[in-house]
Design a protein around this motif. Structure first.
Motif, short mmCIF file in Angstrom:
data_model
loop_
_atom_site.label_atom_id
_atom_site.label_comp_id
_atom_site.label_asym_id
_atom_site.label_seq_id
_atom_site.Cartn_x
_atom_site.Cartn_y
_atom_site.Cartn_z
N GLY A 80 -4.52 4.81 4.56
CA GLY A 80 -4.68 5.96 5.43
C GLY A 80 -5.47 7.08 4.76
O GLY A 80 -6.11 6.88 3.73
N GLN A 81 -5.37 8.23 5.35
CA GLN A 81 -6.16 9.38 4.90
C GLN A 81 -5.29 10.64 4.92
O GLN A 81 -4.39 10.77 5.74
CB GLN A 81 -7.37 9.57 5.83
N LYS A 82 -5.58 11.52 3.98
CA LYS A 82 -4.88 12.80 3.94
C LYS A 82 -5.84 13.86 3.42
O LYS A 82 -6.78 13.55 2.69
CB LYS A 82 -3.64 12.72 3.04
N GLU A 83 -5.60 15.10 3.83
CA GLU A 83 -6.44 16.18 3.32
C GLU A 83 -5.64 17.46 3.22
O GLU A 83 -4.58 17.61 3.84
CB GLU A 83 -7.69 16.38 4.19
N LEU A 107 0.83 -1.20 0.00
CA LEU A 107 0.00 0.00 0.00
C LEU A 107 0.86 1.25 0.00
O LEU A 107 2.00 1.23 0.49
CB LEU A 107 -0.92 0.03 1.23
N GLU A 108 0.30 2.32 -0.56
CA GLU A 108 0.94 3.63 -0.48
C GLU A 108 -0.06 4.63 0.07
O GLU A 108 -1.24 4.65 -0.34
CB GLU A 108 1.41 4.09 -1.86
N LEU A 109 0.40 5.45 0.98
CA LEU A 109 -0.45 6.49 1.55
C LEU A 109 -0.91 7.44 0.45
O LEU A 109 -0.17 7.72 -0.49
CB LEU A 109 0.30 7.27 2.62
N PRO A 110 -2.12 7.96 0.56
CA PRO A 110 -2.57 8.95 -0.42
C PRO A 110 -1.69 10.20 -0.38
O PRO A 110 -1.21 10.60 0.68
CB PRO A 110 -3.99 9.28 0.04
N GLU A 111 -1.48 10.77 -1.57
CA GLU A 111 -0.72 12.02 -1.69
C GLU A 111 -1.53 13.01 -2.51
O GLU A 111 -2.23 12.63 -3.45
CB GLU A 111 0.64 11.79 -2.33
N THR A 161 -2.50 10.54 -5.74
CA THR A 161 -1.88 9.23 -5.94
C THR A 161 -2.06 8.40 -4.68
O THR A 161 -2.39 8.91 -3.62
CB THR A 161 -0.37 9.38 -6.24
N GLY A 162 -1.80 7.09 -4.80
CA GLY A 162 -1.91 6.17 -3.67
C GLY A 162 -2.23 4.78 -4.18
O GLY A 162 -2.72 4.59 -5.31
N ARG A 163 -1.90 3.77 -3.36
CA ARG A 163 -2.24 2.38 -3.68
C ARG A 163 -3.06 1.81 -2.56
O ARG A 163 -2.60 1.80 -1.41
CB ARG A 163 -0.96 1.53 -3.85
N PRO A 164 -4.29 1.33 -2.84
CA PRO A 164 -5.01 1.50 -4.09
C PRO A 164 -5.40 2.97 -4.28
O PRO A 164 -5.27 3.77 -3.36
CB PRO A 164 -6.26 0.62 -3.88
N LEU A 165 -5.88 3.30 -5.50
CA LEU A 165 -6.27 4.69 -5.75
C LEU A 165 -7.30 5.12 -4.73
O LEU A 165 -8.27 4.41 -4.47
CB LEU A 165 -6.84 4.84 -7.17
N PRO A 166 -7.10 6.29 -4.13
CA PRO A 166 -7.97 6.69 -3.02
C PRO A 166 -9.35 7.12 -3.50
O PRO A 166 -9.58 7.48 -4.66
CB PRO A 166 -7.22 7.88 -2.40
N GLU A 167 -10.28 7.09 -2.56
CA GLU A 167 -11.56 7.77 -2.73
C GLU A 167 -11.34 9.25 -2.40
O GLU A 167 -10.57 9.58 -1.51
CB GLU A 167 -12.62 7.19 -1.79
N ILE A 168 -12.00 10.14 -3.14
CA ILE A 168 -11.81 11.56 -2.89
C ILE A 168 -13.14 12.21 -2.55
O ILE A 168 -14.21 11.74 -2.96
CB ILE A 168 -11.15 12.27 -4.10
N GLN A 169 -13.05 13.26 -1.78
CA GLN A 169 -14.24 14.01 -1.38
C GLN A 169 -13.87 15.48 -1.21
O GLN A 169 -12.87 15.81 -0.57
CB GLN A 169 -14.80 13.44 -0.07
N TRP A 170 -14.69 16.35 -1.81
CA TRP A 170 -14.52 17.79 -1.63
C TRP A 170 -15.49 18.25 -0.54
O TRP A 170 -16.64 17.80 -0.48
CB TRP A 170 -14.82 18.54 -2.93
N LEU A 171 -15.02 19.16 0.30
CA LEU A 171 -15.85 19.67 1.39
C LEU A 171 -15.74 21.19 1.47
O LEU A 171 -14.72 21.77 1.08
CB LEU A 171 -15.43 19.08 2.74
N LYS A 172 -16.79 21.79 1.96
CA LYS A 172 -16.77 23.21 2.29
C LYS A 172 -17.13 23.34 3.76
O LYS A 172 -18.19 22.89 4.19
CB LYS A 172 -17.75 24.01 1.44
N ASN A 173 -16.23 23.94 4.51
CA ASN A 173 -16.43 24.09 5.96
C ASN A 173 -16.77 22.74 6.59
O ASN A 173 -17.68 22.63 7.43
CB ASN A 173 -17.51 25.13 6.26
#
Length: 606
Positions: A374-377, A288-292, A315-327
């Protein structure tokens, strides 16, 4: 000189002796002649016995000891001593002697190797006082009859036996602990029960997910005797230890892959074999690779109604799920002017675009990415700016004294400005007849009623620290036009002059206009002699004619109203006057009295 014995150091009040070890009683005494010391247990005197009891006296003749070389539980009790010479006798205090012993293995149970379903017997001998409680444990749990074992104990002799009539590989093979404990202490001894059997796996190999750069460790738990050989392989290639990448635990029950990289991702196998058989297991290694997030989002300032884009690659292994947020709230159902575009290939490219930015788009925008590693934002504070502009200005107002009035302005500005209202350069604040309120970008100044002193210039100043603007408007507090006094109709003879006049007041002073009541235009020769500064409306007839006879209207008008007044002009003909003139002159002897008539009165107001 005889001196009665004196005890200068008495027996200890209590002694806790260890079973099988020496126990010594000590007393110090003086006297003349030198005293004799005797030791007792209860009433039984201790007598020196080779190998059992020793009685000793120090060289200075003051210290006396009695030692039981191997004290036993039956020798517990109260001990005393007497000190005696010809001068008399002294008796010691009691010393209570207690005998204990922490459990000790005299004979430990031995390891055994037996065939499956055969008998296994483990014997142990333990010395302890009080007697020890013996527990046989497997995998941390006591063995009982439920596990198919028999436990025998001869506590008085310290003999303890574990008997397994039919050894079961699954239940019994492995390490068994013999634990002995009493109130004084605990001791235990491990023993190994080996059952000659083919290898078995207690647990199968498990798939691993490991972050790139960390170590991957495959582990197995096996049974089998003789101890099986363990062979690790990747695909069909047997793995050998390599210092930098591949290692094994001492018992080879662990395969360690150091500093895992993408190329280490594969299926790994283990084969366990002895003379009675073999077993295999396999598992996958997923790297696995951490999301970047590249580039990270940055804070931005932007003018209202413009467009902005946030674009980044994930990027990341597996390809991460993404989510956009406001506040911190998902932009799943975003407004129409907010668009999210995502393209997924070897990497993920995503763009958040905001068109025609509005003030409520201000906030913190975050992209959050997550996979099994893992998770990154990353976040951006979007500051919406708007040049301070009055999009609705206050207007000049004319209002009647005592009436309410409001001034309203609408301001577009980010940051939100501070709004201050002034009347004739004096700051206004809410209170009494004045109310100032702000709702969104709309600001209102209200008077519940106005007085004449409220006339003047209303000014609004807006200041947000970046820009400062002001606007102004006039407030005219007015009085409606009103008639002053009561005008008098005029009556004149034809050909004579006449003057019609009215007086008005108002604020501002009204505009004055004359007209005929019948709607016909004013005759030529009529002079309008208004003085609007004084509120005087005058209509002057230098020479009247019968055509001038009639009703005339004067209308007074100002910003807040108007009023009309009708004045009549009556013209008398020459026939009456001619008859009177001829009558007088024809009859000079006759005197005719005529009452005075005012044909043109004083003006109503000057």
């Amino acid at each position: 000189l005889e001196i009665k014995p004196t005890i200068i150091r008495d027996l200890e009040a209590a002694i806790n002796a260890t079973k099988g070890e020496p126990m010594t009683l000590t007393i110090e005494a003086t006297g003349n002649p030198k005293p004799t010391v005797r030791f007792f247990r209860g009433t039984d005197e201790l007598v020196a016995t080779e190998g059992q009891i020793e009685l000793k006296e120090s060289e200075d003749g003051q210290t006396f000891t009695a030692t039981i070389l191997s004290i036993q539980p039956n020798q517990q009790g109260d001990y005393t001593a007497t000190v005696q010479n010809t001068g008399g006798m002294a008796k010691s205090k009691k010393c209570k002697v207690t005998v204990t012993k922490t459990p000790t293995f005299i004979r430990t149970p031995q390891d055994l190797t037996v065939a499956d379903k055969s008998e296994a017997i483990f014997e142990s001998e333990i010395d302890a006082f009080p007697s020890a409680k013996i527990t046989w444990l497997k995998d941390g749990k006591p063995l009982t009859v439920k596990e198919g074992v028999e436990i025998q104990a001869q506590a008085d002799k310290g003999l303890y036996t574990l008997r397994i009539p039919q050894v079961d590989t699954t239940k019994h093979m492995g390490t068994i602990i013999c634990r002995a404990e009493n109130a004084i202490g605990t001791t235990e001894h491990p023993l190994q029960l080996n059952v000659t059997t083919a290898p078995t796996l207690k647990t199968q190999l498990k798939d691993l997910e490991v972050l790139r750069g960390q170590d991957a460790i495959f582990s197995i738990d096996i049974q089998g005797y003789p101890i099986p050989e363990i062979i690790w392989s990747r695909a069909d290639k047997v793995l050998e230890e390599q210092n930098e990448t591949i290692a094994f635990s001492d018992d080879r029950k662990q395969l360690i892959i150091r500093n895992v990289q993408i190329e280490n991702e594969d299926e790994y196998n283990v084969r366990i074999v002895n003379e009675f058989g073999e077993v295999t297991s396999k598992a996958k290694l997923n790297v696995l690779e951490l999301p970047e997030i590249q580039p990270l989002l940055e804070d931005k300032n932007i003018q209202i109604r413009q467009q902005i884009e946030y674009s980044t690659t994930i990027t990341g292994r597996p390809l991460p799920e993404i989510q956009w947020l406001k506040n911190q709230k998902p932009l799943n159902a975003s407004p129409p002017h907010i668009n999210i575009e995502t393209i997924e290939e070897d990497v993920i490219k995503t763009t958040l675009r905001i068109d025609n930015i509005q003030s409520d788009d201000d906030g913190t925008y975050t992209i959050r990415v997550k996979n099994r590693a893992g998770q990154k934002e990353s976040s951006s504070k979007l500051n919406i700016l708007a040049k301070l502009t009055f999009i609705k200005k206050i207007q000049d107002e004319n209002v009647i004294q005592g009436q309410p009035i409001s001034f309203q302005c609408q301001i577009e500005a980010i940051p939100k400005p501070k709004i201050t209202f002034y009347l004739n350069d004096q700051e206004l604040k809410s209170g009494g007849k004045i109310k100032i309120e702000s709702k969104g970008d709309l600001n209102t100044l209200s008077f519940s009623k106005v007085d004449l002193i409220d006339s003047g210039i209303i000014k609004v100043i807006a200041d947000n620290g970046l820009d400062k603007e002001e606007i102004s408007a006039k407030l005219n507090v007015c009085l409606k036009p009103t008639l002053v006094g009561k005008p008098t109709d005029a009556q004149v003879s034809i050909g004579q002059p006449a003057r019609l006049q009215c007086a008005f007041t108002g604020l501002p002073m009204p505009e004055l206009k004359w007209s005929r009541a019948d709607g016909q235009p004013l005759n030529e020769g009529i002079e309008i002699a208004n003085d609007e500064n004084q509120g005087i409306a005058a209509l002057v007839f230098n020479t009247t004619t019968m055509a001038d006879k009639g009703a005339y209207l004067v209308k007074a008008t100002n910003l807040v109203g108007s009023v009309e007044q009708k004045v009549n002009l009556d013209i008398k003909g020459w026939c009456l006057f001619l008859f009177i003139y001829l009558f007088i002159f024809a009859n000079k002897h006759y005197y005719l009295e005529i009452k005075p008539t005012i044909i043109r009165d004083l003006e109503a107001a000057i």
